[in-house]
Design an enzyme around this catalytic site. Structure first.
Site, PDB file in Angstrom:
ATOM      1  N   VAL A   1      -5.693  -3.676  -0.308  1.00  0.00           N
ATOM      2  CA  VAL A   1      -5.542  -2.525  -1.194  1.00  0.00           C
ATOM      3  C   VAL A   1      -4.293  -2.668  -2.061  1.00  0.00           C
ATOM      4  CG1 VAL A   1      -6.813  -0.942   0.289  1.00  0.00           C
ATOM      5  CG2 VAL A   1      -4.356  -1.244   0.637  1.00  0.00           C
TER       6      VAL A   1
ATOM      7  N   ILE B   1      -1.871  -3.500   4.602  1.00  0.00           N
ATOM      8  CA  ILE B   1      -2.139  -4.434   3.514  1.00  0.00           C
ATOM      9  C   ILE B   1      -3.640  -4.580   3.271  1.00  0.00           C
ATOM     10  CG2 ILE B   1      -1.985  -6.861   2.809  1.00  0.00           C
ATOM     11  CD1 ILE B   1       0.725  -7.000   4.157  1.00  0.00           C
ATOM     12  N   GLU B   2      -4.418  -4.570   4.327  1.00  0.00           N
ATOM     13  CA  GLU B   2      -5.846  -4.848   4.181  1.00  0.00           C
ATOM     14  C   GLU B   2      -6.625  -3.653   3.638  1.00  0.00           C
ATOM     15  OE1 GLU B   2      -7.581  -7.094   7.484  1.00  0.00           O
ATOM     16  OE2 GLU B   2      -5.549  -7.569   8.141  1.00  0.00           O
ATOM     17  N   MET B   3      -6.835  -2.606   4.443  1.00  0.00           N
ATOM     18  CA  MET B   3      -7.597  -1.449   3.988  1.00  0.00           C
ATOM     19  C   MET B   3      -6.759  -0.185   3.854  1.00  0.00           C
ATOM     20  SD  MET B   3     -11.256  -1.907   5.922  1.00  0.00           S
ATOM     21  CE  MET B   3     -12.395  -3.205   5.451  1.00  0.00           C
TER      22      MET B   3
END
Length: 347
Positions: free
Chosen positions: A86, A128-130
């Protein structure tokens, strides 16, 4: 303690350059993935899990899904050195392939998740990911989409079934269909001696004689298939420090499993990855630093076995690894329930 002993034994075997006898050294991939007793695979679960796998609404910005980093239309990864989450944030590790992950006894490079169900709960709340605040916020998104309710009911029955545990079970059920048996290698070890080319057979022999089977054994070439779920097969990388590759590819900057356990003995320990479908998953290693398969083979030979292979040996092993590419089950994009207008916030 037991896992470290296994590592020490295998490490010493590799150091000695001995091709030790693993149980049934050449094993074909099973036609069906194992499933836990508390999450039997059903058609309804797979259908729901596939929807959730492709749904970007699992992320804070509504832009990132499991599919974003694990592209099942190709190699099950994203071909970046490290993935983008994201707000364009870049992660620290290479996305491992989702193909055949159902056969792994631990998930993630550092083995921190003991199952596919637990792995599915990790990315949504990774900043960091979702980027979701927590798992409650994650499932609240799905609960706010009325069209999902019938699919959860079909998969898990009546009542309050739209839960994060059930969402994770559904995603895991779908991922257990992402397997690639019937490669040329599988057909060869089952008795079809014409399935592999002469060079691939030669590469198979070179692979074993070099000592690669010290770590890459079993049907998925990532260690024994008989490890209990959650007990991943780990190996120190690099075993032989100080090579030019260590600096060139920054192999020791990430401490590996140590980031999970905080134990010194786990520094630079990594879950041994599968070697299946490698031609689809460049770049290689935990940091995605090596772009080609032949270079990855040279790096492994030097850092793990202290050997330098000839050009012909490398080419033969590359050919053998190509024989591990299996046919991919056909994937179609799912139709997702409509989005309420007030679902996504300005995250």
């Amino acid at each position: 303690m037991k896992k470290r002993f296994v590592f020490g034994l295998l490490g010493m075997t590799a150091l000695a350059g001995v091709v030790f006898a693993v149980e049934g050294q050449w094993q074909a991939l099973p036609e069906k993935a194992p499933e836990p007793a508390d999450n039997p695979t059903t058609e309804a679960k797979v259908a729901l899990g596939k929807m959730l796998y492709f749904d970007t609404r699992f992320s804070s910005t509504g832009t990132v899904s499991c599919f974003s980093c694990h592209n099942v239309m190709e190699g099950g990864d994203d071909h970046r050195p490290t993935s983008i989450g994201v707000h364009g944030q870049v992660g620290g590790r290479n996305a491992p392939t989702v193909w055949n992950s159902a056969f792994l006894s631990a998930q993630f490079w550092d083995g921190r998740a003991p199952s596919l169900e637990e792995q599915a709960k990790g990315p949504p709340t990774n900043p960091i990911e979702m980027g979701m605040a927590n798992l409650d916020a994650t499932i609240a998104r799905i609960q706010a989409i009325p069209g999902y309710k019938p699919y959860f009911t079909a998969a898990f029955g009546q009542g309050d079934t739209v839960t994060m545990d059930n969402a994770a079970k559904a995603i895991a059920a779908y991922e257990r269909t992402l397997i690639t048996p019937d490669s040329a290698y599988d057909r060869y070890v089952k008795g079809d001696k014409k399935a592999m080319t002469e060079q691939q057979v030669r590469g198979m022999d070179t692979f074993a004689k070099t000592g690669c089977t010290a770590c890459h054994s079993g049907p998925t070439f990532n260690g024994s298939a008989n490890l209990p779920m959650g007990q991943g097969f780990f190996m120190k990388f690099p075993i032989f420090p100080g090579s030019v590759y260590e600096t060139q590819y920054k192999l020791t900057e990430d401490l590996g499993r140590h980031t999970v356990t905080q134990q010194d003995a786990d520094k630079h320990l990594w879950r041994v990855p599968t070697l299946r479908n490698l031609t689809y998953t460049a770049p290689y290693f935990h940091n995605g630093a090596v772009q080609s398969l032949d270079e990855a083979i040279r790096v492994m030979a030097k850092t793990q076995l202290n050997k330098e292979l000839t050009k012909n040996e490398v080419q033969d092993i590359v050919a053998f690894l190509g024989a591990l590419d299996g046919p991919f089950p056909q994937q179609t994009m799912p139709r997702l329930p409509p989005t309420p207008g007030d679902l996504l916030t300005a995250n």
